[in-house]
Design an enzyme around this catalytic site. Structure first.
Site, short mmCIF file in Angstrom:
data_model
loop_
_atom_site.label_atom_id
_atom_site.label_comp_id
_atom_site.label_asym_id
_atom_site.label_seq_id
_atom_site.Cartn_x
_atom_site.Cartn_y
_atom_site.Cartn_z
N CYS A 134 -15.88 -9.66 5.43
CA CYS A 134 -15.70 -8.12 5.33
C CYS A 134 -14.79 -8.71 4.87
CB CYS A 134 -15.36 -7.42 6.46
SG CYS A 134 -14.72 -5.83 6.35
N CYS A 178 0.12 0.38 9.99
CA CYS A 178 0.19 -0.86 9.35
C CYS A 178 1.52 -1.42 9.18
CB CYS A 178 -1.02 0.30 7.84
SG CYS A 178 -1.25 -1.21 7.41
N ARG A 193 -17.60 -2.83 18.03
CA ARG A 193 -17.01 -3.86 17.61
C ARG A 193 -15.98 -4.42 18.53
NH1 ARG A 193 -17.78 -4.96 11.61
NH2 ARG A 193 -19.45 -5.68 12.46
N CYS A 245 0.40 4.84 6.96
CA CYS A 245 -0.28 5.22 7.94
C CYS A 245 0.75 4.44 9.24
CB CYS A 245 -1.39 4.83 7.82
SG CYS A 245 -3.28 4.83 6.97
N CYS A 269 -19.55 -7.35 4.01
CA CYS A 269 -18.20 -5.72 4.19
C CYS A 269 -17.33 -5.84 3.34
CB CYS A 269 -17.95 -5.65 5.50
SG CYS A 269 -17.59 -4.54 5.98
N CYS A 323 1.37 -1.52 -0.28
CA CYS A 323 0.05 0.35 0.13
C CYS A 323 0.99 0.65 0.42
CB CYS A 323 -0.72 0.54 1.38
SG CYS A 323 -2.26 1.67 1.49
#
Length: 329
Positions: A98, A61, A262, A58, A130, A54
């Site tokens: 998801c 991450c 959650r 972040c 999701c 990616c």
């Protein structure tokens, strides 16, 4: 009857968050029982369908191409493998599946077309579907809706004020725009954040303020405890205390009574007793399965044991769809 409000002030939220812990849990548990079955927890499964590489930065991450982690870059999974994983998850009690892809934003290409096929396939199994694919345009959100998507995850991560300390490759307003595009397509929003990023209590309150003052509350609010990963700038961050998780979950429950709150990343470090506190405080959804994208997660078997010990039962798919005016075909 508890009023559903969208006009919370930061001061009101701070008063709730900073209550004596026993009083806070009691208040949250009372609100929870008004809107939900306290013995019912939704079991969800999160699969990384496209891992690593990616372009975002972040700091938490392991999938960022900017950090040297042990995560290998992989192409988009074949559709049949994804559908087999979804079926396996369903057989293990999951009612929401998801699919996550390490993209900065969705592009209109063959990979997106394949994701649409995955959505159609999982929807046909009777599961809530999701996706979390990064930033999304109105048109792309509409295509996902037409394919049968039930929910779209796009976390705020933290407060607007602290956000630039964590991510510089997209703005807070970019995130809010994606949430708006998802809601325009009549897809339910899954949006929460991560604690343990070095943020202050004021930042946690700020994030909850943004979520609870949206015109439509998120249908699902994930509360994640940072899982520090070697090679990321946050590899040395300390583990989040259980009382911080309980305060976040309790406050989210009081502010957004109808939402699924959650208990997400960080459960591997929590014994059953700590997770029970979170359920008592208003959490009513978990991710099950050995991995959360690329980080460890309790196994289906250990969660089944926990459900038995705590007398919890899995929630059925689409149970509250009418609350959110979502058409289920």
């Amino acid at each position: 009857m508890t009023e559903i409000r969208h006009d919370w002030t930061k001061e009101e939220i701070a008063d709730i968050y900073n209550m004596p812990i026993m009083e806070l849990i009691y208040k949250a548990a009372t609100v929870h029982r008004e809107f939900h079955d306290p013995n019912e927890v939704q079991v969800c499964t999160l699969l990384s369908v496209k891992t690593g590489g990616c372009s975002e930065d972040c700091k938490y991450c392991p999938q960022s191409a900017r950090y040297n982690t042990e995560v290998d870059v992989e192409k988009l999974m074949p559709t049949d493998i994804v559908l087999n994983k979804a079926l396996e998850a369903k057989e293990n009690g999951s009612t929401r599946f998801c699919m996550g892809s390490a993209w900065r934003n969705v592009r209109d290409n063959r990979d997106f077309d394949r994701v649409l096929d995955m959505v159609k396939g999982v929807t046909s199994m009777g599961m809530e579907v999701c996706c979390t694919l990064g930033m999304l345009s109105e048109d792309q959100a509409q295509k996902l809706k037409e394919a049968g998507l039930y929910a779209y995850n796009h976390n705020l991560d933290t407060s607007r004020e602290y956000y630039d300390e964590i991510i510089t490759t997209r703005s807070y307003d970019d995130r809010l725009e994606t949430i708006e595009n998802v809601q325009k397509a009549n897809i339910s929003v899954c949006s929460g954040g991560i604690i343990g990023l070095g943020e202050s209590t004021i930042d946690r309150i700020g994030m909850l303020h943004t979520l609870s003052t949206l015109e439509i509350h998120p249908e699902s609010v994930p509360v994640n405890a940072l899982v520090p990963v070697k090679g990321t700038p946050m590899e040395s961050n300390e583990r989040v205390e259980i009382w911080d998780m309980v305060r976040m979950i309790s406050t989210a429950r009081i502010l957004m009574p109808k939402a699924m709150v959650r208990l997400s990343a960080g459960r591997t470090e929590m014994p059953t007793s700590e997770q029970a506190l979170c359920f008592m405080a208003g959490a009513n959804s978990i991710f099950a399965g050995d991995k959360l994208l690329t980080t460890p997660n309790p196994s289906f078997a250990s969660d089944k044991d926990m459900f038995q010990i705590l007398n919890l039962k899995p929630r059925k798919a689409y149970k509250e769809a009418k609350h959110y005016d979502l058409s289920i075909s």
